[in-house]
Design an enzyme around this catalytic site. Sequence first.
Site, PDB file in Angstrom:
ATOM      1  N   MET A  30       0.816  -1.210   0.000  1.00 38.90           N
ATOM      2  CA  MET A  30       0.000   0.000   0.000  1.00 38.90           C
ATOM      3  C   MET A  30       0.857   1.270   0.000  1.00 38.90           C
ATOM      4  SD  MET A  30      -2.903   0.474  -0.646  1.00 38.90           S
ATOM      5  CE  MET A  30      -4.246  -0.640  -0.527  1.00 38.90           C
ATOM      6  N   CYS A  31       2.002   1.245   0.713  1.00 40.66           N
ATOM      7  CA  CYS A  31       2.771   2.485   0.808  1.00 40.66           C
ATOM      8  C   CYS A  31       3.423   2.815  -0.540  1.00 40.66           C
ATOM      9  CB  CYS A  31       3.806   2.408   1.930  1.00 40.66           C
ATOM     10  SG  CYS A  31       5.149   1.286   1.586  1.00 40.66           S
ATOM     11  N   THR A  32       3.745   1.783  -1.319  1.00 37.88           N
ATOM     12  CA  THR A  32       4.285   2.030  -2.658  1.00 37.88           C
ATOM     13  C   THR A  32       3.228   2.727  -3.511  1.00 37.88           C
ATOM     14  OG1 THR A  32       5.708   0.094  -2.559  1.00 37.88           O
ATOM     15  CG2 THR A  32       5.192   0.934  -4.741  1.00 37.88           C
TER      16      THR A  32
END
Lengths: 530, 461
Positions: free
Chosen positions: B229-231
């Site tokens: 998700m952070c990517t």
Amino acid sequence: MANKQNKYDRQLRLWGDHGQWCLENSKICLVNVTATGTETLKNLILPGIGSFVIVDKSRVNGEDAGSNFFLDPNAIGESKAKVATNLLLELNPEVKGEYIEEDVANILETNPHFFLSFTVVIACNLYGETLQKLAALFWCNNIPFVTCKSFGFIGYLRLVIPEHCIIESHPDNSHEDLRLDCPFEELCAYADTIDLDAMDKKDHSHTPYVIILYKYLMEWKKAHSGAMPKTWKEKKEFKKLVMSGIRKNADGVPEDEENFDEAVKQVNSALVPSCVPEKVQKIFNDPKCLQLTEESTDFWMMVGGLRQFVSNSENGLLPLRGSLPDMFSDSDKYIKLQNIYQGKAKQDMEAVTGHISQVCTKSGCGNGKISEKDIKRFCRNAHFLRVVRTRSLQSEYESPSKSIMDSLTSDEISDAVWYVLLRAVERFQSTNGRLPGMNNAEWESDVNRLKNCLYDLLKSWDIPGAVEAISDDFLQEMCRCGSSEIHSVASYMGGVTSHEVVKLITAQYIPICNSYIYNGYKSTSVTIDI
Amino acid sequence: MLQGLDYCLKMEVDNVVSTVREPLNWSGRWNHIQKVLERSGPFAHPDFEPSPDILGFLLNNCKLLVIGAGGLGCELLKNLTLTGFRHIDVIDMDTIDLSNLNRQFLFRQNDIGKAKATVASDFINNRVKGAEVVPHFCKIQDYDASFYKQFHIVVCGLDSIVARRWINGMLISLLEYDEDGNLDQTSVIPMVDGGTEGFKGNARIILPGLSACMECTLDLYPPQVNFPMCTIAHTPRQPEHCVEYVKVFGWEKEKPFGDAPIDGDNPEHIKWICGSACERAEQFGIQGVTYRLTQGVIKRIIPAVASTNAVIAAACSTEVFKLASSCGAPMNNYMVFNDADGVYTYTFEAEKSETCVACSQKPKTIHFKPTSQLRELIEFLCQDSMLQMKSPGITTTVNGNSKTLFMKSIPSIERATRPNLSKSLADLGLSSGQELIVADVTTPNSLIFILKLSDQCSAET
Ligand SMILES: [Zn+2]
């Protein structure tokens, strides 16, 4: 057009628009309507070949109509070629098809030129002199020829290709071309602007592993008089060195830094020395590359230019591929790094282009006819170039190859034995004028007749003793099946054959060299160079 | 030892109609297969006795179920009806799409939008005289044991692992054992399963209760990996990350088509996503967002070609033919296929697991700490490579009363049981040795787990 893009979407993702273009401009010939043959054509018509022609003089009988999806029982007595062509054409309105109700041997006699306009020719259940003559014709004219059949539970496919050059072989797992062992100027310049120690925590944990490995390799080399870590022990030590770079919190506990984990994981593959792969080196030493003429194809011109590029370059390497795998990083550093790799690849490609035009001029084959797009694709795939050449059918019938001899004399019988049996069946056919096991009254007594043929064949190969190694069980199964086409076996071979033909047409992926045997008894198969 | 060689599909010989009904059988029609059915062969099943009755059995008695009328299903129906099978039911819940036509050869341009099962059945029944293919335009879950029980062999040409696991569970639930725990072989319905992905494929035989089943070998089907998700949210690097961003955040925020959810088959939707993804890509200097790529990410498209499909379906069909007739021994029992570099096959014996949750007949024991939360137990059921559940619902018995610990599928129960997720197993009143009854979309029948609680153990089996 958009319609076509959607219709072919699932395959365009595998061979691209340019592969599809090759397919749509191809012209395929099928000799003899068998279930294996029509299934092969079906799998070529669906993805959209340009056109096909079926050659068969015979008429539909009850037996064929029972096992072939493209022969209609209501058309018993009519031309097989015609019935099959009409039913096959329903599959794809984009494909054109014709049929010729004539015997292949006859066309060979009266109008051999007919065959020379095809991209690939596929022949099913063809035996003896006609097969040899046809194969010889295509061999001389450098047209790929494919012969296949299914025989009971056994399938057989043979590619006869004088030369097939592949730019996009699509290797499944290849090493990335990162050049960490011999970094280029632009990579060094960028990496040198980065100071890992001066970074804040976030930056530090978002620096691509390529940069991390570059930095620690520099440090390593400094301490080891310029040498890279080579042995297993050195690599282990080097990994430790990389790990020592992980930031620690106030309590001295290492932080979670995914980019460093990645760096350690990539050490082994990143330390594989950059080089020209053996297969590409072999292509450089091919006479076709060494003696370019005005007859040389684009592929060989490009190989000639590539060879000159390599021998002129300082490090003797191929042009940089220019692709960067995804890795843990912030967007900014990753994109910068990607641009550096792409920039260098472009620079190399321009140099290769220069060399290509030089060798073109030297060999007198004109200039500028190879497009930039083609050269770019060529450079990107320079590590994976392949040239496939099979034996001719003539030479196969003159003497068996080493691999087939080996398989016969080894302790464990491989599926290659079925090839030998099919050759014995051919002998049976030429002596008896029919195939073994054709009729119920004689099928059991055919076993001994077939055994004699097998013995004769092995004697002609100077290994008569090998007949002992082939159990009578195999002979009995051959006679039991009596050349019947079990539809599912035919369909399997239709799948495999069409797939190899698509490879030949698109010049992508790697075809078999040179024969394939399917064993439907055990659901196993083998590829042999015969 | 060849697993399953001791298994042999028994023809109900009394019922076999050996006089083959005429007008459908023109002279020579079955010549090709009659040779292997009416002649003895050393490579046949040890129980094989050549006889014209076998063809009669295939034509008139043998009932097959084909699951999936797509790439593999179309081929399967052709292969099976041309090797003598007439009574075939086919289930598929899908309708025909333009992108199917490059391989699903029973469908034409003007069939687009119609039910695959129906169009495929009609085509086959028309072309292959005497074929009686019965279509079912529905989900496999719409039928129960009484439906699946009627077939001799089930053949799967599916693209969904969950559906395969479900049918595997169904066939295992049909097994019958005597008082001593011996399997009644007549209750075994073989499952022949094929799958393809681009130039790769596999074919296998499952003899429920006798050889490795789907769950025994679940580690052969690793779950799909998603982008972190952070990517997607903060550090995109690839065009796919940009598309995923629009899918996860942009669509909800901008609501370009009102409240409509993303429809991967709606070109307007894809165009909008592609445009927004391009904008995001440009912000970060990322290249390569195209319409085709966007559609690939949104629909999770798996490439497919006619040839590889034909190969896998054919390998499966040959196995069905051998299983039903015994004219050849079944393959043992799993074939991997790849035709990208040459043509490669590898056939091996997948092994039955003694601890299989589906077919070992033994409840699986799972170990947790009394302080572990229910959430951790559910995560374990979803993430363990041999369980890979999707959204398990758990019930148990506490003090003689049935108690639902968590269930997501029914909203009112979900709301009522949600607070349990953060409670410890001890606080929920669970004790060591407790039986947990777990329901999930991957199995038609609930599975029983034995919960062992101890302070030393973390989540391990
Ligand atoms: Zn199992």
